[in-house]
Design an enzyme around this catalytic site. Structure first.
Site, short mmCIF file in Angstrom:
data_model
loop_
_atom_site.label_atom_id
_atom_site.label_comp_id
_atom_site.label_asym_id
_atom_site.label_seq_id
_atom_site.Cartn_x
_atom_site.Cartn_y
_atom_site.Cartn_z
N GLU A 43 -49.15 16.49 -43.49
CA GLU A 43 -50.77 16.72 -42.90
C GLU A 43 -51.19 15.97 -42.91
OE1 GLU A 43 -52.00 21.32 -42.63
OE2 GLU A 43 -53.68 19.58 -43.29
N ARG A 101 -54.10 21.73 -35.78
CA ARG A 101 -54.80 19.94 -37.55
C ARG A 101 -54.53 18.87 -36.55
NH1 ARG A 101 -55.17 24.56 -39.51
NH2 ARG A 101 -54.49 24.61 -41.57
N SER A 103 -51.98 22.07 -47.30
CA SER A 103 -50.73 22.59 -47.16
C SER A 103 -50.05 21.08 -47.08
CB SER A 103 -50.82 22.88 -45.92
OG SER A 103 -51.13 24.37 -46.24
N1 EPU Z 1 -44.47 31.64 -47.65
C1 EPU Z 1 -43.30 32.08 -48.22
N2 EPU Z 1 -43.56 31.10 -49.28
C2 EPU Z 1 -44.40 30.25 -49.18
C3 EPU Z 1 -45.25 29.89 -48.91
C4 EPU Z 1 -45.98 30.75 -47.39
O1 EPU Z 1 -42.12 33.24 -48.42
O2 EPU Z 1 -44.43 29.52 -50.19
C5 EPU Z 1 -44.78 32.70 -46.42
C6 EPU Z 1 -45.73 33.49 -46.53
O3 EPU Z 1 -45.40 34.83 -47.15
C7 EPU Z 1 -46.84 34.24 -45.29
C8 EPU Z 1 -46.34 33.02 -44.11
O4 EPU Z 1 -45.69 31.66 -45.33
O5 EPU Z 1 -46.04 35.18 -44.97
C9 EPU Z 1 -47.69 32.14 -44.30
O6 EPU Z 1 -48.70 31.98 -45.32
P1 EPU Z 1 -49.74 31.43 -46.02
O7 EPU Z 1 -50.63 32.33 -45.30
O8 EPU Z 1 -50.06 31.45 -46.71
O9 EPU Z 1 -50.25 30.64 -44.55
P2 EPU Z 1 -49.65 29.34 -44.85
O10 EPU Z 1 -49.53 29.15 -43.38
O11 EPU Z 1 -48.81 28.89 -46.34
C10 EPU Z 1 -50.92 28.30 -43.42
C11 EPU Z 1 -52.18 26.92 -43.49
C12 EPU Z 1 -53.63 26.98 -44.32
C13 EPU Z 1 -54.03 28.46 -44.76
C14 EPU Z 1 -53.29 29.62 -44.69
C15 EPU Z 1 -53.98 30.61 -44.03
C16 EPU Z 1 -51.51 25.32 -42.66
C17 EPU Z 1 -50.27 23.59 -42.24
N3 EPU Z 1 -51.07 25.55 -43.73
O12 EPU Z 1 -50.58 28.03 -44.12
O13 EPU Z 1 -53.69 25.55 -44.93
O14 EPU Z 1 -55.05 28.19 -45.82
O15 EPU Z 1 -52.83 29.18 -43.67
O16 EPU Z 1 -54.74 30.22 -43.14
O17 EPU Z 1 -51.31 25.51 -41.35
C18 EPU Z 1 -54.37 23.31 -45.13
O18 EPU Z 1 -54.60 23.24 -44.11
O19 EPU Z 1 -54.64 22.45 -46.34
C19 EPU Z 1 -54.28 25.24 -45.51
C20 EPU Z 1 -54.61 25.55 -46.71
#
Ligand code: EPU
Length: 339
Positions: free
Chosen positions: A335, A166, A239
């Site tokens: 972010e 990012r 995010s």
């Molecule tokens: N998780 C939780 N609780 C929550 C949210 C997530 O326990 O409320 C856990 C999930 O179970 C999972 C892990 O955290 O094991 C990761 O969650 P997720 O796969 O939803 O991805 P993320 O880390 O929350 C990142 C990016 C997203 C992108 C997704 C998928 C960042 C800041 N965010 O989210 O990007 O779509 O991975 O690759 O890196 C964005 O930047 O706006 C964005 C949506």
């Protein structure tokens, strides 16, 4: 003079949080000429120029005493094609997801994992947008930017963009570069990225054994649709926090106390923690105060239920940051760009 400059304009339709602040002046740039006109106007009237794309990575906390320029340039063209690949150039104002869909419809693969990300083509390199194992840097060819200090055009190669998680050179030299158009290196023969468990699982559930890029795109749209709120329905900026990268020893200390910690090893030995998991553990998931809240299905996303102000959203973010620091010793970085 083709640039239409309006005064005292609400920016509510131009930021996906739907925050209602006003811009002293507002204009939309459809051409390079419009951009140059806006720069000249701002210089002549000693005004700041604030450039926005889709407004999907933006938190506005006050009225903007500046000329706000929304990039609205359109146009997509293939600039180079050989046996299996094509370089596609898109204007900064092209909305991201329709661009991705158009590429897939033309049989060009590479952007499928980045389906349904809000925003515009010009904003994509700014923070090196990424999802489901792919980042813009993986399909990036080059871009053309205008140097706001000298008025000159400059081409940026992949290396010159200094892309990170990012992150890019453009985030560090705020206000200097105005991205006009971006070129992507796409492929007619797909190399799919299916490392991300939920994507593989979704395809399996649908009985798809030989997925096409279009299948992957549909699966990702479905996954995103389940967890991430549609800004047209519920204001948000995706995010709100970056996933923090911390020393392995800190990750281990947290895991000793919280065995469920979600963490991914990084090439440099550090650990990237799932900020959504930390925020959920701290009890913030679904929290709401007034119209500012934490999304009930994904704690990494702050939402505006209607008339939350930017300051209310920022205060909520700060409370979450302080709580996560106190509980886990982890600094959460925001972010979106803050104004
Ligand atoms: N998780 C939780 N609780 C929550 C949210 C997530 O326990 O409320 C856990 C999930 O179970 C999972 C892990 O955290 O094991 C990761 O969650 P997720 O796969 O939803 O991805 P993320 O880390 O929350 C990142 C990016 C997203 C992108 C997704 C998928 C960042 C800041 N965010 O989210 O990007 O779509 O991975 O690759 O890196 C964005 O930047 O706006 C964005 C949506």
């Amino acid at each position: 003079m083709s640039l239409q400059i309006q005064s005292d304009v609400s920016l509510k339709p131009y930021n996906t949080f739907g925050v209602d602040v006003r811009a002293r002046l507002f204009a939309q740039a459809h051409t390079d000429g419009d951009v140059r006109e806006a720069l000249a106007y701002a210089a002549q009237h000693q005004l700041q120029l604030m450039v926005v794309g889709g407004g999907s990575n933006l938190l506005l906390t006050h009225d903007i005493d500046a000329l706000v320029l929304r990039m609205a340039s359109r146009g997509i063209r293939i600039t180079h094609e050989d046996c299996g690949t094509a370089v596609v150039e898109a204007e900064a104002g092209e909305p991201w997801h329709p661009f991705v869909q158009q590429m897939l419809a033309r049989g060009l693969a590479g952007l499928e994992n980045l389906s349904l990300i809000p925003g515009t083509v010009g904003a994509a390199p700014m923070q090196n947008i990424g999802a489901y194992g792919v980042e813009v840097k993986d399909v990036f060819h080059s871009l053309t930017a205008l140097d706001r200090q000298t008025g000159e055009l400059r081409e940026f190669s992949l290396d010159e963009c200094a892309f990170g998680y990012r992150d890019s050179v453009f985030k560090h030299q705020t206000g200097r570069w105005l991205i006009l158009r971006v070129r992507f290196k796409l492929s007619f023969a797909a190399t799919l990225h299916l490392e991300y468990g939920p994507v593989r699982q979704r395809l399996q559930e649908q009985g798809i054994t030989e997925p096409t890029p279009m299948h992957v795109s549909r699966a990702i749209c479905a996954i995103r649709g389940e967890k991430l709120p549609d800004p047209a329905v519920l204001g948000n900026a995706g995010s709100f926090f970056k996933n923090p990268v911390v020393p392995a020893a800190l990750a281990q200390r947290i895991r000793d106390l919280h065995p469920g910690l979600v963490a991914y090893a990084q090439p440099d030995g550090q650990m990237k923690l799932a900020a959504g998991w930390l925020i959920e553990q701290a009890g913030w998931k679904g929290f709401r105060e007034g119209d500012a809240g934490v999304h009930a299905l994904q704690s990494l996303v702050l939402v505006n239920y209607g008339s939350a102000s930017g300051l209310e959203l920022l205060n909520l973010a700060r409370r979450i940051q302080a709580d996560i620091l106190e509980r886990f010793g982890v600094v959460l970085e925001m972010e979106p760009n803050l104004y």
